[in-house]
Enzyme design. Sequence first.
Site, short mmCIF file in Angstrom:
data_model
loop_
_atom_site.label_atom_id
_atom_site.label_comp_id
_atom_site.label_asym_id
_atom_site.label_seq_id
_atom_site.Cartn_x
_atom_site.Cartn_y
_atom_site.Cartn_z
N SER A 38 0.81 -1.23 0.00
CA SER A 38 0.00 0.00 0.00
C SER A 38 0.84 1.28 0.00
O SER A 38 1.76 1.44 0.79
CB SER A 38 -0.92 0.01 1.22
N SER A 40 -0.74 4.16 0.47
CA SER A 40 -1.56 5.15 1.18
C SER A 40 -0.76 5.94 2.22
O SER A 40 -0.93 7.16 2.31
CB SER A 40 -2.77 4.47 1.84
N THR A 91 -8.85 -1.93 3.11
CA THR A 91 -8.67 -2.57 1.81
C THR A 91 -8.86 -4.08 1.98
O THR A 91 -9.35 -4.52 3.02
CB THR A 91 -7.34 -2.12 1.17
N LYS A 95 -13.44 -4.49 3.32
CA LYS A 95 -14.44 -3.48 2.94
C LYS A 95 -15.88 -3.91 3.19
O LYS A 95 -16.71 -3.09 3.58
CB LYS A 95 -14.27 -3.10 1.46
N ASN A 116 -14.86 1.91 2.59
CA ASN A 116 -13.39 1.94 2.50
C ASN A 116 -12.79 2.99 3.43
O ASN A 116 -11.58 3.11 3.53
CB ASN A 116 -12.93 2.23 1.06
N ALA A 156 -16.52 -9.39 -7.12
CA ALA A 156 -17.82 -9.12 -6.49
C ALA A 156 -17.63 -8.87 -5.00
O ALA A 156 -18.55 -9.01 -4.21
CB ALA A 156 -18.76 -10.31 -6.72
N GLY A 157 -16.41 -8.49 -4.61
CA GLY A 157 -16.12 -8.16 -3.20
C GLY A 157 -16.42 -6.69 -2.92
O GLY A 157 -17.17 -6.04 -3.65
N ALA A 159 -14.64 -3.82 -3.06
CA ALA A 159 -14.26 -2.80 -4.04
C ALA A 159 -15.17 -2.88 -5.26
O ALA A 159 -15.58 -1.86 -5.83
CB ALA A 159 -12.81 -2.98 -4.45
N GLY A 273 -4.47 1.51 -11.11
CA GLY A 273 -5.30 2.15 -10.08
C GLY A 273 -4.68 3.34 -9.36
O GLY A 273 -5.22 3.80 -8.35
P1 ATR Z 1 -12.02 -5.88 -1.30
O1 ATR Z 1 -12.53 -5.48 0.02
O2 ATR Z 1 -10.72 -5.17 -1.63
O3 ATR Z 1 -12.96 -5.82 -2.44
P2 ATR Z 1 -12.65 -8.66 -1.04
O4 ATR Z 1 -14.00 -8.22 -0.57
O5 ATR Z 1 -11.93 -9.72 -0.29
O6 ATR Z 1 -11.64 -7.42 -1.10
O7 ATR Z 1 -12.80 -9.08 -2.59
C1 ATR Z 1 -11.74 -9.63 -3.30
C2 ATR Z 1 -12.23 -10.01 -4.70
O8 ATR Z 1 -11.11 -10.60 -5.41
C3 ATR Z 1 -13.34 -11.04 -4.72
O9 ATR Z 1 -14.14 -10.84 -5.87
C4 ATR Z 1 -12.54 -12.36 -4.84
O10 ATR Z 1 -13.27 -13.43 -5.41
P3 ATR Z 1 -14.10 -14.46 -4.47
O11 ATR Z 1 -15.43 -13.79 -4.21
O12 ATR Z 1 -14.20 -15.68 -5.27
O13 ATR Z 1 -13.28 -14.63 -3.21
C5 ATR Z 1 -11.47 -11.93 -5.82
N1 ATR Z 1 -10.29 -12.78 -5.72
C6 ATR Z 1 -9.42 -12.86 -4.69
N2 ATR Z 1 -8.45 -13.75 -4.97
C7 ATR Z 1 -8.72 -14.25 -6.20
C8 ATR Z 1 -8.09 -15.20 -7.04
N3 ATR Z 1 -6.98 -15.84 -6.67
N4 ATR Z 1 -8.66 -15.48 -8.25
C9 ATR Z 1 -9.78 -14.83 -8.64
N5 ATR Z 1 -10.43 -13.90 -7.88
C10 ATR Z 1 -9.91 -13.63 -6.68
#
Ligand code: ATR
Length: 307
Positions: A38, A40, A91, A95, A116, A156-157, A159, A273
């Site tokens: 990071s 930040s 992060t 989030k 965030n 779909a997390g 961010a 980003g």
């Molecule tokens: P943030 O808060 O930064 O959005 P998060 O909520 O943990 O972090 O979301 C991380 C995203 O990256 C999710 O969409 C995650 O997919 P899953 O819902 O299947 O966990 C995706 N992600 C993390 N590691 C991954 C990987 N190795 N391959 C594909 N997608 C990944």
Amino acid sequence: MHVETEIVYKLVHLKDWSNCRPHEGTALAVIGHPIAHSLSPVMHNAALAELGKTTPEFNEWRYFKFDIAPEELREALDLFHQNNFLGLNLTVPHKALVLEYIHTDVTAVEESGAANTLKHSGKGWMGFNTDGYGLNHALEDESVSIPGADVILLGAGGAARAAALECLAWRCASLRIQNRTRSTIHSLISHLKKSTALAGTTELIPFDSEDSELGAGAIVINATSLGLKAEDESPLDLTKIPRPAFVFDMIYRPAQTALLLQATKLGIKNANGLSMLVHQGAASLELWTGEKAPIPTMQQAVRAALS
Ligand code: ATR
């Protein structure tokens, strides 16, 4: 006093902050897992030093980084408050998880289900979300416009949720969502369908690269954490879809992920980003300080740190 803000602190340091405390003033921090990448702290400490030139109070403020695992989040939030931390950035992977522990009356947080930025007030930790604002301004910097565009969102997390809401608010024509865990796409889409930002005209579709309806010229946005490690593969093979107009990766370190490398090889306009980091950070800083954020100083600090 000089403070080494590039140190990665942990819960164990927070538990003993009064002894290992590197300074006495108001503190801010970014928390994540992983967090070492990071920028930040570099960005916000440069901004605070700039604000301190006209308002000396900000010379006593410092911004730190903490590696906090998801199971430590609740305890960490209590300890941050007890130790004079006024604000936090969140992060991966906090989030969405943080919503359980905070208050909010901000629509962007309620509708995206993600925060965030936190600020401590009389009511406890209040949640805000500056990610959508940061994304929109970063795309604007690249002259990329969301209204009427087909958007492919990877992730779909937390961010991704903020990005989805921003795209809906700016009336994209369609929003296709891809995620490693398919079930999360469906829960996100049903959540977004309740959003006040959803115009009747925007199509919400789970994405797969066999999608025969998708035409050329889409905007691809990576909101997954895939790419943070140098060896990570790309979350999408750009040769398998009609040629997009623009590819944006929320990751800024490494500066070129496998996704952006492929976009560059194919001659597709793209950006990492870094600009989103600055714009979302500027909005967070304004929430904490009540002052206008010195954006050029922040841009200069992150560019210098990366070069
Ligand atoms: P943030 O808060 O930064 O959005 P998060 O909520 O943990 O972090 O979301 C991380 C995203 O990256 C999710 O969409 C995650 O997919 P899953 O819902 O299947 O966990 C995706 N992600 C993390 N590691 C991954 C990987 N190795 N391959 C594909 N997608 C990944």
